[in-house]
Design a protein around this motif. Structure first.
Motif, PDB file in Angstrom:
ATOM      1  N   PHE A   1      -0.718   2.940  -8.240  1.00 17.96           N
ATOM      2  CA  PHE A   1      -0.784   4.223  -8.922  1.00 17.96           C
ATOM      3  C   PHE A   1      -1.935   5.064  -8.376  1.00 17.96           C
ATOM      4  O   PHE A   1      -1.803   6.238  -8.129  1.00 17.96           O
ATOM      5  CB  PHE A   1      -0.939   3.979 -10.427  1.00 17.96           C
ATOM      6  CG  PHE A   1      -1.272   5.193 -11.227  1.00 17.96           C
ATOM      7  CD1 PHE A   1      -0.376   6.239 -11.337  1.00 17.96           C
ATOM      8  CD2 PHE A   1      -2.480   5.295 -11.873  1.00 17.96           C
ATOM      9  CE1 PHE A   1      -0.684   7.363 -12.076  1.00 17.96           C
ATOM     10  CE2 PHE A   1      -2.795   6.419 -12.620  1.00 17.96           C
ATOM     11  CZ  PHE A   1      -1.897   7.451 -12.709  1.00 17.96           C
ATOM     12  N   GLN A   2      -3.059   4.434  -8.196  1.00 16.17           N
ATOM     13  CA  GLN A   2      -4.212   5.138  -7.636  1.00 16.17           C
ATOM     14  C   GLN A   2      -5.049   4.126  -6.861  1.00 16.17           C
ATOM     15  O   GLN A   2      -4.863   2.927  -6.991  1.00 16.17           O
ATOM     16  CB  GLN A   2      -5.048   5.790  -8.721  1.00 16.17           C
ATOM     17  CG  GLN A   2      -5.662   4.820  -9.702  1.00 16.17           C
ATOM     18  CD  GLN A   2      -6.402   5.544 -10.805  1.00 16.17           C
ATOM     19  OE1 GLN A   2      -6.259   6.733 -10.995  1.00 16.17           O
ATOM     20  NE2 GLN A   2      -7.215   4.816 -11.539  1.00 16.17           N
ATOM     21  N   GLY A   3      -5.975   4.640  -6.080  1.00 19.45           N
ATOM     22  CA  GLY A   3      -6.799   3.747  -5.277  1.00 19.45           C
ATOM     23  C   GLY A   3      -6.026   3.229  -4.084  1.00 19.45           C
ATOM     24  O   GLY A   3      -5.114   3.875  -3.584  1.00 19.45           O
ATOM     25  N   TYR A   4      -6.354   2.048  -3.657  1.00 21.05           N
ATOM     26  CA  TYR A   4      -5.708   1.413  -2.509  1.00 21.05           C
ATOM     27  C   TYR A   4      -5.700   2.338  -1.292  1.00 21.05           C
ATOM     28  O   TYR A   4      -4.686   2.515  -0.628  1.00 21.05           O
ATOM     29  CB  TYR A   4      -4.273   0.977  -2.841  1.00 21.05           C
ATOM     30  CG  TYR A   4      -4.203  -0.136  -3.840  1.00 21.05           C
ATOM     31  CD1 TYR A   4      -4.391  -1.451  -3.446  1.00 21.05           C
ATOM     32  CD2 TYR A   4      -3.964   0.133  -5.187  1.00 21.05           C
ATOM     33  CE1 TYR A   4      -4.332  -2.484  -4.365  1.00 21.05           C
ATOM     34  CE2 TYR A   4      -3.911  -0.896  -6.108  1.00 21.05           C
ATOM     35  CZ  TYR A   4      -4.088  -2.199  -5.685  1.00 21.05           C
ATOM     36  OH  TYR A   4      -4.035  -3.221  -6.593  1.00 21.05           O
ATOM     37  N   LEU A   5      -6.858   2.934  -1.010  1.00 13.47           N
ATOM     38  CA  LEU A   5      -6.992   3.833   0.125  1.00 13.47           C
ATOM     39  C   LEU A   5      -6.501   3.143   1.398  1.00 13.47           C
ATOM     40  O   LEU A   5      -6.886   2.019   1.700  1.00 13.47           O
ATOM     41  CB  LEU A   5      -8.450   4.267   0.280  1.00 13.47           C
ATOM     42  CG  LEU A   5      -8.735   5.307   1.346  1.00 13.47           C
ATOM     43  CD1 LEU A   5      -8.036   6.618   1.016  1.00 13.47           C
ATOM     44  CD2 LEU A   5     -10.233   5.524   1.478  1.00 13.47           C
ATOM     45  N   ASN A   6      -5.623   3.822   2.098  1.00 13.60           N
ATOM     46  CA  ASN A   6      -5.030   3.331   3.351  1.00 13.60           C
ATOM     47  C   ASN A   6      -4.178   2.075   3.160  1.00 13.60           C
ATOM     48  O   ASN A   6      -3.961   1.316   4.099  1.00 13.60           O
ATOM     49  CB  ASN A   6      -6.096   3.089   4.422  1.00 13.60           C
ATOM     50  CG  ASN A   6      -6.605   4.385   4.993  1.00 13.60           C
ATOM     51  OD1 ASN A   6      -5.855   5.362   5.118  1.00 13.60           O
ATOM     52  ND2 ASN A   6      -7.882   4.430   5.323  1.00 13.60           N
ATOM     53  N   HIS A   7      -3.690   1.856   1.958  1.00 21.02           N
ATOM     54  CA  HIS A   7      -2.767   0.753   1.699  1.00 21.02           C
ATOM     55  C   HIS A   7      -1.376   1.355   1.551  1.00 21.02           C
ATOM     56  O   HIS A   7      -1.044   1.928   0.530  1.00 21.02           O
ATOM     57  CB  HIS A   7      -3.140   0.004   0.410  1.00 21.02           C
ATOM     58  CG  HIS A   7      -2.143  -1.043   0.042  1.00 21.02           C
ATOM     59  ND1 HIS A   7      -2.227  -2.330   0.502  1.00 21.02           N
ATOM     60  CD2 HIS A   7      -1.023  -0.983  -0.723  1.00 21.02           C
ATOM     61  CE1 HIS A   7      -1.203  -3.023   0.036  1.00 21.02           C
ATOM     62  NE2 HIS A   7      -0.457  -2.226  -0.717  1.00 21.02           N
ATOM     63  N   GLY A   8      -0.570   1.221   2.557  1.00 17.92           N
ATOM     64  CA  GLY A   8       0.762   1.796   2.498  1.00 17.92           C
ATOM     65  C   GLY A   8       0.725   3.300   2.668  1.00 17.92           C
ATOM     66  O   GLY A   8      -0.279   3.895   3.065  1.00 17.92           O
ATOM     67  N   PHE A   9       1.863   3.927   2.340  1.00 19.24           N
ATOM     68  CA  PHE A   9       2.023   5.367   2.533  1.00 19.24           C
ATOM     69  C   PHE A   9       2.018   6.158   1.237  1.00 19.24           C
ATOM     70  O   PHE A   9       1.822   7.362   1.250  1.00 19.24           O
ATOM     71  CB  PHE A   9       3.341   5.649   3.275  1.00 19.24           C
ATOM     72  CG  PHE A   9       3.466   4.895   4.564  1.00 19.24           C
ATOM     73  CD1 PHE A   9       2.550   5.077   5.592  1.00 19.24           C
ATOM     74  CD2 PHE A   9       4.499   3.988   4.757  1.00 19.24           C
ATOM     75  CE1 PHE A   9       2.661   4.382   6.785  1.00 19.24           C
ATOM     76  CE2 PHE A   9       4.622   3.293   5.946  1.00 19.24           C
ATOM     77  CZ  PHE A   9       3.703   3.485   6.959  1.00 19.24           C
ATOM     78  N   TYR A  10       2.276   5.491   0.115  1.00 19.13           N
ATOM     79  CA  TYR A  10       2.482   6.212  -1.140  1.00 19.13           C
ATOM     80  C   TYR A  10       1.780   5.540  -2.311  1.00 19.13           C
ATOM     81  O   TYR A  10       1.642   4.326  -2.350  1.00 19.13           O
ATOM     82  CB  TYR A  10       3.986   6.281  -1.477  1.00 19.13           C
ATOM     83  CG  TYR A  10       4.809   6.907  -0.397  1.00 19.13           C
ATOM     84  CD1 TYR A  10       4.909   8.292  -0.293  1.00 19.13           C
ATOM     85  CD2 TYR A  10       5.491   6.132   0.538  1.00 19.13           C
ATOM     86  CE1 TYR A  10       5.663   8.882   0.712  1.00 19.13           C
ATOM     87  CE2 TYR A  10       6.249   6.716   1.542  1.00 19.13           C
ATOM     88  CZ  TYR A  10       6.314   8.076   1.618  1.00 19.13           C
ATOM     89  OH  TYR A  10       7.057   8.654   2.618  1.00 19.13           O
ATOM     90  N   ASN A  11       1.391   6.346  -3.282  1.00 24.24           N
ATOM     91  CA  ASN A  11       1.028   5.928  -4.628  1.00 24.24           C
ATOM     92  C   ASN A  11       2.031   6.601  -5.556  1.00 24.24           C
ATOM     93  O   ASN A  11       2.503   7.696  -5.268  1.00 24.24           O
ATOM     94  CB  ASN A  11      -0.391   6.351  -5.005  1.00 24.24           C
ATOM     95  CG  ASN A  11      -1.457   5.492  -4.351  1.00 24.24           C
ATOM     96  OD1 ASN A  11      -1.197   4.369  -3.941  1.00 24.24           O
ATOM     97  ND2 ASN A  11      -2.655   6.014  -4.257  1.00 24.24           N
TER      98      ASN A  11
END
Length: 178
Positions: A141-151
Motif C-alpha cells: 500500500f505504501q513504502g517499499y521504495l523500489n519494490h516492484g512497479f506499483y502500490n
C-alpha cells in the motif's frame, strides 16, 4: 516472495470462521515461502488442526494449506520455484499457455506489483478463480521504495470488486496467538 505473518493469520482466521470450508484447491500467484518462524506456524496449526510436525521439516505453503483441508496446490511464477508453472502474468495465460484450470482459492501475496500489465495480471487471477471462489490480495500500500512497479490504494479493491460483481470484504482478521 513470501506469505507473511499477517497473511497467515488472515488465512487461519478465514478457516476458523468456516469461509474456507468449500475450498479444496488453491492457486498462488507467485512461488511463495512462509515468512514466519516455523515453530510458530507449527504451533498455530497444532491448535487449529492438531498438526504434528516431523522433526524440523520446513512447513511449505502446500503443507500449510493441506492442514486446512485444501489438498490441491499450484502456483505460478517466472522463477519456477516450488513446482511453479512458468507463465508470464502479463500475458493471457489461457491463450498463451492454453491453461484454463480453475481454483477455489487464488492468493496474491505480493506478486502483481511486479507485473507491468495490471489489467492482464488481474484478469488472469479472475479467470483462475471459480465462480463463487475466494481471492486474497495482500499487496503493498505504501513504502517499499523500489519494490516492484506499483502500490495499491484501498479504492482499487473496491472498484475491482464493483467492476467484476464480486462480493467484497476488507476482512479485519482476528489476531491468532502464535
Amino acid at each position: 516472495m513470501g506469505i507473511g505473518l499477517q497473511a497467515l493469520q488472515l488465512t487461519l482466521s478465514l478457516w476458523q470462521d468456516g469461509q474456507l470450508e468449500k475450498c479444496k484447491s488453491v492457486m498462488e500467484i507467485g512461488s511463495q515461502d512462509i515468512h514466519a518462524h516455523q515453530d510458530h506456524v507449527a504451533a498455530a496449526l497444532k491448535r487449529v488442526n492438531n498438526f504434528s510436525r516431523k522433526d524440523d521439516s520446513t512447513i511449505t505453503p502446500s503443507i500449510f494449506y493441506s492442514q486446512l483441508g485444501i489438498d490441491r496446490y499450484q502456483c505460478i511464477d517466472a522463477d519456477g520455484r516450488h513446482g511453479a508453472l512458468v507463465f508470464d502474468l502479463n500475458k493471457d495465460i489461457g491463450k498463451e499457455y492454453n491453461y484454463n484450470e480453475k481454483f477455489d482459492l487464488v492468493t496474491n501475496h505480493g506478486t502483481t506489483e511486479h507485473c507491468f500489465d495490471q489489467y492482464q495480471a488481474f484478469r488472469n487471477i479472475h479467470n483462475l478463480c471459480v465462480a463463487g471462489g475466494l481471492m486474497i490480495h495482500a499487496l503493498p500500500f505504501q513504502g517499499y521504495l523500489n519494490h516492484g512497479f506499483y502500490n495499491y490504494q484501498p479504492s482499487f479493491y473496491y472498484d475491482l470488486a464493483a467492476a467484476n460483481g464480486y462480493a467484497f470484504s476488507a476482512v479485519g482478521a482476528r489476531r491468532i496467538q502464535w
